[in-house]
Design a protein around this motif. Sequence first.
Motif, mmCIF file in Angstrom:
data_model
loop_
_atom_site.group_PDB
_atom_site.id
_atom_site.type_symbol
_atom_site.label_atom_id
_atom_site.label_comp_id
_atom_site.label_asym_id
_atom_site.label_seq_id
_atom_site.Cartn_x
_atom_site.Cartn_y
_atom_site.Cartn_z
ATOM 1 N N ALA A 109 0.754 -1.060 0.074
ATOM 2 C CA ALA A 109 0.005 0.105 0.077
ATOM 3 C C ALA A 109 0.921 1.045 0.005
ATOM 4 N N VAL A 110 0.451 2.230 -0.699
ATOM 5 C CA VAL A 110 1.006 3.586 -0.676
ATOM 6 C C VAL A 110 -0.298 4.563 -0.160
ATOM 7 N N VAL A 111 0.086 5.134 0.956
ATOM 8 C CA VAL A 111 -1.006 6.048 1.464
ATOM 9 C C VAL A 111 -1.018 7.432 0.762
ATOM 10 N N ILE A 112 -2.145 7.993 0.588
ATOM 11 C CA ILE A 112 -2.166 9.455 0.115
ATOM 12 C C ILE A 112 -3.269 10.382 0.776
ATOM 13 N N SER A 113 -3.431 11.407 0.629
ATOM 14 C CA SER A 113 -4.269 12.106 1.180
ATOM 15 C C SER A 113 -5.141 13.069 0.290
ATOM 16 N N PRO A 114 -6.121 12.724 -0.135
ATOM 17 C CA PRO A 114 -6.810 13.146 -1.156
ATOM 18 C C PRO A 114 -7.719 14.511 -0.515
ATOM 19 N N PRO A 115 -8.076 15.458 -1.302
ATOM 20 C CA PRO A 115 -7.848 15.581 -2.696
ATOM 21 C C PRO A 115 -6.420 15.868 -2.752
ATOM 22 N N VAL A 116 -5.639 15.148 -3.817
ATOM 23 C CA VAL A 116 -4.222 15.189 -3.941
ATOM 24 C C VAL A 116 -3.940 15.098 -5.436
ATOM 25 N N TYR A 117 -2.809 15.460 -5.661
ATOM 26 C CA TYR A 117 -2.298 15.618 -6.963
ATOM 27 C C TYR A 117 -2.497 14.568 -7.981
ATOM 28 N N ASN A 118 -3.340 14.569 -9.006
ATOM 29 C CA ASN A 118 -3.925 13.441 -9.775
ATOM 30 C C ASN A 118 -2.851 12.363 -10.033
ATOM 31 N N ALA A 119 -1.907 12.741 -10.434
ATOM 32 C CA ALA A 119 -0.840 11.923 -11.155
ATOM 33 C C ALA A 119 -0.320 10.945 -9.853
ATOM 34 N N PHE A 120 -0.527 10.958 -8.614
ATOM 35 C CA PHE A 120 -0.105 10.182 -7.518
ATOM 36 C C PHE A 120 -0.789 9.067 -7.811
ATOM 37 N N TYR A 121 -2.101 8.757 -8.273
ATOM 38 C CA TYR A 121 -2.882 7.643 -8.491
ATOM 39 C C TYR A 121 -2.390 6.926 -9.540
ATOM 40 N N GLY A 122 -2.081 7.501 -10.760
ATOM 41 C CA GLY A 122 -1.305 6.930 -11.792
ATOM 42 C C GLY A 122 -0.083 6.356 -11.461
ATOM 43 N N PHE A 123 0.874 6.851 -10.676
ATOM 44 C CA PHE A 123 2.127 6.351 -10.744
ATOM 45 C C PHE A 123 2.308 5.207 -9.747
ATOM 46 N N ILE A 124 1.389 5.242 -8.687
ATOM 47 C CA ILE A 124 1.240 4.371 -7.700
ATOM 48 C C ILE A 124 0.664 3.077 -8.300
ATOM 49 N N GLU A 125 -0.396 3.197 -9.209
ATOM 50 C CA GLU A 125 -0.618 2.097 -9.983
ATOM 51 C C GLU A 125 0.611 1.392 -11.056
ATOM 52 N N ALA A 126 1.289 2.291 -11.864
ATOM 53 C CA ALA A 126 2.127 1.981 -12.541
ATOM 54 C C ALA A 126 3.392 1.251 -11.685
ATOM 55 N N ALA A 127 3.519 1.550 -10.593
ATOM 56 C CA ALA A 127 4.561 1.014 -9.703
ATOM 57 C C ALA A 127 4.057 -0.445 -9.144
ATOM 58 N N ARG A 128 2.751 -0.741 -9.519
ATOM 59 C CA ARG A 128 1.974 -1.785 -9.009
ATOM 60 C C ARG A 128 1.951 -2.094 -7.444
ATOM 61 N N ARG A 129 1.757 -0.747 -7.157
ATOM 62 C CA ARG A 129 1.346 -0.526 -5.755
ATOM 63 C C ARG A 129 -0.279 -0.402 -5.553
ATOM 64 N N ARG A 130 -1.024 -0.349 -4.466
ATOM 65 C CA ARG A 130 -2.245 -0.236 -4.129
ATOM 66 C C ARG A 130 -2.522 0.998 -3.218
ATOM 67 N N VAL A 131 -3.346 1.948 -3.543
ATOM 68 C CA VAL A 131 -3.794 3.198 -2.989
ATOM 69 C C VAL A 131 -4.497 2.894 -1.651
ATOM 70 N N VAL A 132 -4.211 3.682 -0.590
ATOM 71 C CA VAL A 132 -4.935 3.557 0.557
ATOM 72 C C VAL A 132 -5.133 5.086 0.768
ATOM 73 N N GLU A 133 -6.321 5.709 1.302
ATOM 74 C CA GLU A 133 -6.743 6.902 1.516
ATOM 75 C C GLU A 133 -6.706 7.252 2.939
ATOM 76 N N ALA A 134 -6.137 8.468 3.074
ATOM 77 C CA ALA A 134 -6.282 9.166 4.546
ATOM 78 C C ALA A 134 -6.495 10.618 4.113
ATOM 79 N N PRO A 135 -7.812 10.943 3.915
ATOM 80 C CA PRO A 135 -8.339 12.096 3.382
ATOM 81 C C PRO A 135 -7.772 13.459 4.333
ATOM 82 N N LEU A 136 -7.520 14.459 3.555
ATOM 83 C CA LEU A 136 -7.342 15.861 4.291
ATOM 84 C C LEU A 136 -8.498 16.046 5.153
ATOM 85 N N SER A 137 -8.405 16.977 6.354
ATOM 86 C CA SER A 137 -9.691 17.378 6.952
ATOM 87 C C SER A 137 -10.566 18.474 6.142
#
Length: 388
Positions: A109-137
């Motif tokens: 897993a790679v954790v990100i905090s959306p709303p966040v730079y859209n390319a984060f999703y694509g590059f995590i997928e390209a690295a064959r990792r999965r997204v786990v979200e920790a949204p901003l307040s």
Amino acid sequence: MDPILGASLHHLRATRTSVKWRAMDADVLPAWVAEMDADPCPAVVTAVTGAMTRGDTGYTWIEPYAAAFGAFAADRWAWPVQPEAVEGTPDVMIGVRDLLEVLTCPGDAVVISPPVYNAFYGFIEAARRRVVEAPLSPAGRLDEAALAAAFGQATAGGARAAYLLANPHNPVGTVHMAGELEMLAALAAEHGVRVVSDEIHAPLVYPGSTFVPYAVVPGGQRGITLFSASKAFNLAGLKCGLAIAGAEALDDLRLVPEVARHGASHVAAIAHTAALTDGRDWLDRLVGELDANRSHLAARLAVELPEVGYQAPASTYLAWLDFSRTGLGDDPSVPLLKVGRVGLSRGLDYGPQGRGHARLNFATSPAVLDEAVDRIVATVRGIRKGSS
């Protein structure tokens, strides 16, 4: 002195051939992708012209760029960067992908905090990792409870995990405070999560806020930072970046294969070095013009479209606009493009929190910005009138 952001819409259409100006129809005013309608930094023009004149167009030698960044970071942010902690990378997001591949394993897993730079999703997928979200307040800040829950989920069963930090945060423009970054570092250490910090927008912080590098807070020494002068100096077409390891992450940075650095451009490195060394006055003027634009946008929206939510960002030249009370639907970029002929970035691309939102790039002349706002106002009023 002429403004840096002074070009007319006619001039921009006639002279710019980048994706911003060619991806949409000629009658669309593009205010989407993060490139500026800026006149170039003279120091960069001189450096690149000199390199081309000399034929200095070989393979990349990164040390001068690393040294220029070290001096810039020390002067602007009191960050003592050690030369041995810096490696070159083709650009920030390629560097992110390479680091995720050495810090985690496929399927981790790679954790990100959306709303966040859209390319984060694509590059995590390209690295064959999965997204786990920790949204901003709701206030657009790092949320301790959300981070703790996401880190726990990401590392369940002893799995490796990373957190991809946008510092400052794109698209909301938040400048993370030292205490917030310390909290993040403590949670990351507790859960065994490695932090990779994208700090490409760091030079673009407005008065009233202070940029804090992740590497300088307690616990930040386990992190790795990615930086490029490209965003602040409008050099996206001259690709070169830097990866800077914290004191406890040097061995991890060394795991990135040497061949991964081969895509960096030598001419780009020359340009970025000149920007950081001799372009600081230009940068300060630019930030002043962007500061005026963000305030002008706020003033116009407050009077003409108060139902559009907008908080002037503390950093970046990106406005995160909430159209959820305007009747433009879940993806307001669609009617704004079809009806208003103004191109904004689709909010949903930045995570589910982007529903009803769009991102506007205000790094342009005041006249072009006003034209964009005119089109937005006319679209919202027209749709509202048609539905009444």
